[in-house]
Each structure stands twice: as C-alpha cells, then as structure tokens.
Design a protein around this motif. Sequence first.
Motif, PDB file in Angstrom:
ATOM      1  N   PRO A 218       0.806  -1.229   0.000  1.00  0.00           N
ATOM      2  CA  PRO A 218       0.000   0.000   0.000  1.00  0.00           C
ATOM      3  C   PRO A 218       0.837   1.276   0.000  1.00  0.00           C
ATOM      4  O   PRO A 218       0.442   2.277  -0.614  1.00  0.00           O
ATOM      5  N   ARG A 219       1.991   1.265   0.654  1.00  0.00           N
ATOM      6  CA  ARG A 219       2.812   2.466   0.709  1.00  0.00           C
ATOM      7  C   ARG A 219       3.381   2.808  -0.665  1.00  0.00           C
ATOM      8  O   ARG A 219       3.363   3.985  -1.078  1.00  0.00           O
ATOM      9  N   ASP A 222       0.361   3.727  -3.126  1.00  0.00           N
ATOM     10  CA  ASP A 222      -0.151   5.081  -2.942  1.00  0.00           C
ATOM     11  C   ASP A 222       0.823   6.125  -3.481  1.00  0.00           C
ATOM     12  O   ASP A 222       0.406   7.151  -4.030  1.00  0.00           O
ATOM     13  N   GLY A 226      -0.364   8.222  -6.613  1.00  0.00           N
ATOM     14  CA  GLY A 226      -0.588   9.604  -6.201  1.00  0.00           C
ATOM     15  C   GLY A 226       0.067  10.632  -7.086  1.00  0.00           C
ATOM     16  O   GLY A 226      -0.160  11.840  -6.915  1.00  0.00           O
TER      17      GLY A 226
END
Length: 297
Positions: A218-219, A222, A226
Amino acid sequence: MNAPAAPRPVLETQVVILTGMSGSGKTTALRALEDGGFYCIDNFPVVFLARLLDLMGHTAGELRRVALVVDAREGRFLREAPRAIDEIRRMGGDVTVLFFDASDESLVRRYSETRRRHPLAGDSGSVPDGIAAERKALEGLRGVADEVVDTTQLNVHELKRLVHNRFVGPGNDPMGVTLVSFGYRGGIPSHADLVFDARFLPNPYFVPELRPFPGSDPRVRDYVLGQPDTTAFLARLEDLADFLIPRYRAEGKTYLTVAVGCTGGRHRSVAIANELAERLRARGVPVRVWHRDVDKE
C-alpha cells in the motif's frame, strides 16, 4: 446371463460434432469452440460417443460441453458414424452436427497454399482425386448434418465469429486480458501484444523507506498512484483499452497480453498493472495479472 446395459448419454451435455471436407475450416471451428469453453477432441471415433458421454457423467458436471472433429481419418469407423449419431439422438442426447464444405476450387487452392498432402489422395497424390474420394466417403455424415456451412467465401476470422455466435453467443466474450509487469533490464516479454513504458514516473526505488517493498504494498502503491502523471497515464490506458478490446474481439482475437514495464519491474509497473486490472474488471473484462520480475533484486 443378461447382456450389460448400454451406457446412457449425459442428457445435459451439449455435443457439437464438426465434420466435413479437409481444408474447409474444421480446425478453425474447433479452436473457436475451445476458446468458448468447450472440451475439444480432434479425430474422435464417433462410435465411442455413447461411452464418452457415460464417462463424462462421472466428472461432477465439470464437462458439460464437448466438441468433436469426425472426418475421413476415421477409416473403417466412418460408415458407422451416422448410425452412432442417430442412436444418441434417439436416446435424447443434445447433439448438433455441422458439416463444413467449400468449392473444389477453393479446397485445391488451400492445399496448394499449405503444400499439404490430401489424406485421401492415394497413390496418385492428386488433390482433386482426394477431394472426390472424400466427398463420397462423407455422404453419410452430410446426410445427418443439422447444418452445412460453406466456407468458400469466409476468412478465418469470419468463420470463428460464426461458430462462436452459434454456440457460445455474441454476448459471451471469451477474450481475456493478461497484464504483465516487467523490468526492462530483464527484456521485454516476447509474447506481449502491447507494451507500455512507465519509466517516466518518479521511481520509489530512490525513496529509502519505499525501496524494500514491491508495488503491491500500500505504501508504494499510494506513492505511484498519487503522482499526477500516473493519473493521466491510467486514464489514457483505460481509453485505449475501451477502444481496442471490442475491435480485437470483432476480429476473433481471444486473448490480449498487455505489458507494463519499469526499470526493475518491482515498483511502478507492478502498481500500475494492478490498478489497471481493477479498472478493467470493473468494466467486465476478465483479467489475469502476472508480475514477472517483482521478486528480483
């Protein structure tokens, strides 16, 4: 002593028998049915059809549609084929027989293009002689056919579309998409139909706290998703997919492999492939994802 009872066919099993002239498109039709989910058998002795259906009854419903090619290669079994088909029909079996044909001129031309020997050419090796012998040998099967398909004017894509629409349905799209993430330093996947380069995006490899994690984390996900350029990139990929997929499908393509690459194949390409897969699935497209290089250092 009573004779053993004859095996009874599985009545809920759909059977499509493809027969007809060599070079008329039976193999193309068989592949179209295989792509549509049929269990396919080439050069099957149709006298064993009842036994096959009986055995299929022991597969817990896993095999409900079967397609068979029955043609002049059956030799001595061929004259028994109409009787065997009629027997299954009288027992209530769901059997459809398609007879594929083409003009003699078209068949001769196709054999000339492939340089193959006609299976019934005999000692003469003459394709016209083989065609004449095959027509006579297949008279019985033509007589029990539900439909005769003349492929003289059909190309491969048109024939596949005809068979697919007849037995699978125009609303049942068999074409799936495989998304492959990869690293350029390992080479571009040779089987890819479309290749997209994500190396223009900021690289998480150079962010110390993100470097150890793959693009599925997820890090990292994102971080990659992003980026404003990622948003624009994905929007364009979606638009391109919306444009291309129906057109590939209309041409009879049954699968599409899309490769997304970055330097190492561990961060950016993984995140983008996963996100694009989710967006395509939301549109009803069957998608498989393969991260080729995600575990490489």
